[in-house]
Design a protein around this motif. Structure first.
Motif, PDB file in Angstrom:
ATOM      1  N   VAL A 116      45.198 -80.586 -79.475  1.00 42.09           N
ATOM      2  CA  VAL A 116      44.705 -81.031 -77.971  1.00 42.09           C
ATOM      3  C   VAL A 116      45.417 -81.296 -76.747  1.00 42.09           C
ATOM      4  CG1 VAL A 116      44.145 -83.426 -78.064  1.00 42.09           C
ATOM      5  CG2 VAL A 116      43.073 -82.506 -76.164  1.00 42.09           C
ATOM      6  N   ALA A 117      46.420 -80.894 -75.946  1.00 41.19           N
ATOM      7  CA  ALA A 117      47.111 -80.897 -75.322  1.00 41.19           C
ATOM      8  C   ALA A 117      47.312 -80.302 -73.778  1.00 41.19           C
ATOM      9  CB  ALA A 117      48.562 -79.383 -75.774  1.00 41.19           C
ATOM     10  N   LEU A 118      47.297 -82.537 -73.752  1.00 40.17           N
ATOM     11  CA  LEU A 118      46.735 -81.976 -72.083  1.00 40.17           C
ATOM     12  C   LEU A 118      47.301 -82.906 -71.374  1.00 40.17           C
ATOM     13  CD1 LEU A 118      43.278 -83.300 -71.316  1.00 40.17           C
ATOM     14  CD2 LEU A 118      44.617 -83.995 -73.867  1.00 40.17           C
ATOM     15  N   ASP A 119      47.213 -83.636 -69.907  1.00 34.29           N
ATOM     16  CA  ASP A 119      47.442 -84.598 -69.110  1.00 34.29           C
ATOM     17  C   ASP A 119      46.342 -85.630 -69.527  1.00 34.29           C
ATOM     18  OD1 ASP A 119      50.403 -83.853 -68.415  1.00 34.29           O
ATOM     19  OD2 ASP A 119      49.583 -82.590 -66.947  1.00 34.29           O
ATOM     20  N   PRO A 120      47.420 -86.690 -69.359  1.00 37.82           N
ATOM     21  CA  PRO A 120      45.690 -87.716 -68.997  1.00 37.82           C
ATOM     22  C   PRO A 120      45.043 -87.859 -67.275  1.00 37.82           C
ATOM     23  CG  PRO A 120      47.869 -88.944 -68.081  1.00 37.82           C
ATOM     24  CD  PRO A 120      48.385 -87.328 -68.493  1.00 37.82           C
ATOM     25  N   PRO A 121      44.151 -87.762 -67.679  1.00 36.48           N
ATOM     26  CA  PRO A 121      43.195 -87.849 -66.264  1.00 36.48           C
ATOM     27  C   PRO A 121      43.438 -89.268 -65.096  1.00 36.48           C
ATOM     28  CG  PRO A 121      41.760 -89.341 -68.341  1.00 36.48           C
ATOM     29  CD  PRO A 121      43.215 -88.168 -69.007  1.00 36.48           C
ATOM     30  N   ARG A 122      43.400 -89.011 -63.928  1.00 36.05           N
ATOM     31  CA  ARG A 122      43.719 -89.966 -62.887  1.00 36.05           C
ATOM     32  C   ARG A 122      43.279 -91.692 -63.490  1.00 36.05           C
ATOM     33  NH1 ARG A 122      41.179 -92.255 -59.316  1.00 36.05           N
ATOM     34  NH2 ARG A 122      40.389 -91.314 -59.322  1.00 36.05           N
ATOM     35  N   LEU A 123      42.050 -91.491 -63.472  1.00 39.15           N
ATOM     36  CA  LEU A 123      41.481 -92.341 -63.683  1.00 39.15           C
ATOM     37  C   LEU A 123      42.025 -93.183 -65.247  1.00 39.15           C
ATOM     38  CD1 LEU A 123      39.534 -94.879 -63.372  1.00 39.15           C
ATOM     39  CD2 LEU A 123      37.538 -92.935 -64.414  1.00 39.15           C
ATOM     40  N   ARG A 124      42.559 -94.382 -65.212  1.00 36.13           N
ATOM     41  CA  ARG A 124      42.629 -95.015 -66.512  1.00 36.13           C
ATOM     42  C   ARG A 124      43.099 -97.097 -65.882  1.00 36.13           C
ATOM     43  NH1 ARG A 124      48.817 -92.505 -65.702  1.00 36.13           N
ATOM     44  NH2 ARG A 124      47.037 -90.794 -64.894  1.00 36.13           N
ATOM     45  N   PRO A 125      42.806 -97.142 -66.917  1.00 35.63           N
ATOM     46  CA  PRO A 125      42.737 -98.792 -66.638  1.00 35.63           C
ATOM     47  C   PRO A 125      43.853 -99.697 -66.334  1.00 35.63           C
ATOM     48  CG  PRO A 125      41.648 -98.235 -68.858  1.00 35.63           C
ATOM     49  CD  PRO A 125      42.056 -97.017 -68.800  1.00 35.63           C
ATOM     50  N   ALA A 126      44.236 -99.681 -65.017  1.00 38.57           N
ATOM     51  CA  ALA A 126      45.470-100.193 -64.813  1.00 38.57           C
ATOM     52  C   ALA A 126      46.268-101.514 -65.707  1.00 38.57           C
ATOM     53  CB  ALA A 126      45.222-101.220 -63.242  1.00 38.57           C
ATOM     54  N   ARG A 127      46.050-102.350 -66.851  1.00 40.94           N
ATOM     55  CA  ARG A 127      46.133-102.933 -67.847  1.00 40.94           C
ATOM     56  C   ARG A 127      46.409-102.002 -68.888  1.00 40.94           C
ATOM     57  NH1 ARG A 127      44.123-105.610 -64.272  1.00 40.94           N
ATOM     58  NH2 ARG A 127      42.560-105.420 -65.323  1.00 40.94           N
TER      59      ARG A 127
END
Length: 352
Positions: A153-164
Motif C-alpha cells: 500500500v502507498a497512500l497519504d494519511p487521511p485528514r482525520l487522525r488522533p490529535a495525540r
C-alpha cells in the motif's frame, strides 16, 4: 501502587450467573453491554475492554462508536482483529472513535484469521506485525509506502487522525512469534492469569526482547475476580458459579472460541492441571473458570484484603494495567468497585 484498572464489556456472549448456563438476559446486546459500560464508568473504572469475536456477540468497533458519546471520563480499550479489515479503513474508524471520545481511545490488537480462512501461527503473526506497522503510521498522520509479505500500500494519511497520535496498542500472546511481535510493535504486553513465578519469568523475557529492539514495554494483566466480604464467601461464590457446569458443556464452550490452540490457551489448560482439587493453582488464584472458557481462565478469589494483596503482588512484578471481569459482569463490577477499587491508587496508564 499506581495502575490502570479496567473492566470488561461482555460483547462476545460471555456473561453468566451459572457458568455454561446461557440466559437470554445476559446475551450480548446493545442494551446489556451498554448497562455494563455505563455502570463501569459510574463505578470509577479507568478503562473498558471491548472484546472482539466473529461468531459470537456484537461488533467491538460498532459498539465503541455507539457508546462513546455516552461516556464522559472512562477510556475504551477496543479489540480489533488484525487481518479482518484493511488498515486504512480501520485507521479512519479508530480515529473517528478517538475523536468521539476526546482522545480516550486505546486499542487491543488481536492476531486473528480472516473469517472463514485459517493461517498458520507464524505467518499470521507476520501479517499482524505488518498491520500494526501500517496502522500506527496512518494513525500518527504519516504517509505510507509499504511493501510487505501481506500488505502492499502507498497512500497519504487521511485528514482525520488522533490529535495525540496513534492510540496505545495493547497486545498479548505467549508463543515465540507473538512475543516477537509484541517486542517490536506493542506498547502494553498483556498476560492472562498465571502464577507469580510464571508472570515474573515472562516479564523478564519480554523486557529483554524489547530492549533488543531499542524499546520498552509496559505490562498488563487480564483476569477474572470474585471478591466477597470473607474468603469463605468468595470461595463459595466461585463454587456456585460452576455448580451447574458439566464437562461436555465446558468443552463445547471452549472449542467455539477462535484461539483454542494458542500457546496462551495451552498454558491456561496447564494451570488447571496443576491446581489443587478445589481448582486453586496458588493461594487466591482459582482456575475453575477455565473449565468453560477459552482464553483468560482463572480468577483472583478472596476477601478484599486478599484480592488487594494479590493485585499488589502482580504490580510488584511489573503489572501497570489490570483488566478485570466477573460473573455476572454488572454485579461483580459493583462488588469490586465497592470493596477493592477505593483502596487502589489508579488512573489511566496513558494520560491525555
Amino acid at each position: 501502587m499506581g495502575c490502570e484498572v479496567s473492566w470488561f464489556a461482555a460483547l462476545c456472549d460471555d456473561d453468566y450467573e451459572f457458568l455454561g448456563v446461557q440466559e437470554d438476559r445476559l446475551l450480548s446486546s446493545w442494551e446489556h453491554c451498554r448497562t455494563i459500560a455505563l455502570g463501569a464508568e459510574q463505578a470509577g473504572y479507568d478503562n473498558l475492554l471491548l472484546p472482539s469475536g466473529y461468531t459470537l456477540g456484537i461488533d467491538s468497533v460498532a459498539f465503541a462508536a455507539g457508546i462513546a458519546p455516552l461516556l464522559r471520563r472512562m477510556r475504551l480499550l477496543v479489540a480489533v482483529r488484525m487481518g479482518e479489515m484493511w488498515p486504512p479503513q480501520l485507521a479512519r474508524q479508530l480515529a473517528t472513535i478517538d475523536q468521539m471520545l476526546g482522545g480516550r481511545l486505546t486499542v487491543n490488537v488481536i492476531s486473528s484469521d480472516l473469517p472463514g480462512q485459517a493461517l498458520e501461527s507464524e505467518p499470521r503473526y507476520r501479517r499482524t506485525l505488518e498491520f500494526m506497522r501500517v496502522l500506527r503510521a496512518l494513525l500518527d498522520g504519516k504517509p505510507v509506502d509499504y511493501r510487505g509479505e501481506f500488505i502492499t500500500v502507498a497512500l497519504d494519511p487521511p485528514r482525520l487522525r488522533p490529535a495525540r497520535g496513534c492510540p496505545p496498542f495493547y497486545f498479548g500472546g505467549l508463543s515465540e512469534a507473538a512475543r516477537e511481535v509484541a517486542a517490536q510493535a506493542a506498547d502494553v504486553f498483556l498476560m492472562w492469569p498465571d502464577t507469580m513465578s510464571a508472570v515474573e519469568a515472562v516479564v523478564a523475557d519480554m523486557r529483554a526482547r524489547a530492549a533488543r529492539y531499542g524499546r520498552e514495554l509496559r505490562f498488563g494483566y487480564r483476569a477474572h475476580v470474585i471478591v466477597r466480604a470473607t474468603e469463605q464467601e468468595a470461595r463459595a461464590a466461585a463454587a456456585r458459579l460452576v455448580s451447574r457446569l458439566d464437562d461436555q458443556t465446558g468443552e463445547m464452550i471452549r472449542r467455539r472460541s477462535l484461539d483454542t490452540t494458542s500457546a496462551g490457551t495451552r498454558r491456561q489448560n496447564e494451570l488447571r492441571e496443576l491446581a489443587d482439587p478445589a481448582g486453586y493453582a496458588e493461594p487466591n488464584l482459582w482456575t475453575g473458570i477455565g473449565r468453560a472458557r477459552s482464553g483468560a481462565g482463572a480468577a483472583i478469589v478472596g476477601d478484599p484484603g486478599q484480592v488487594l494483596a494479590k493485585l499488589r503482588g502482580y504490580a510488584d512484578l511489573g503489572m501497570e494495567a489490570f483488566i478485570l471481569s466477573g460473573y455476572p459482569h454488572v454485579a461483580e463490577a459493583d462488588l469490586f468497585a465497592r470493596h477493592v477499587l477505593p483502596h487502589l491508587d489508579h488512573g489511566p496508564l496513558f494520560p491525555r
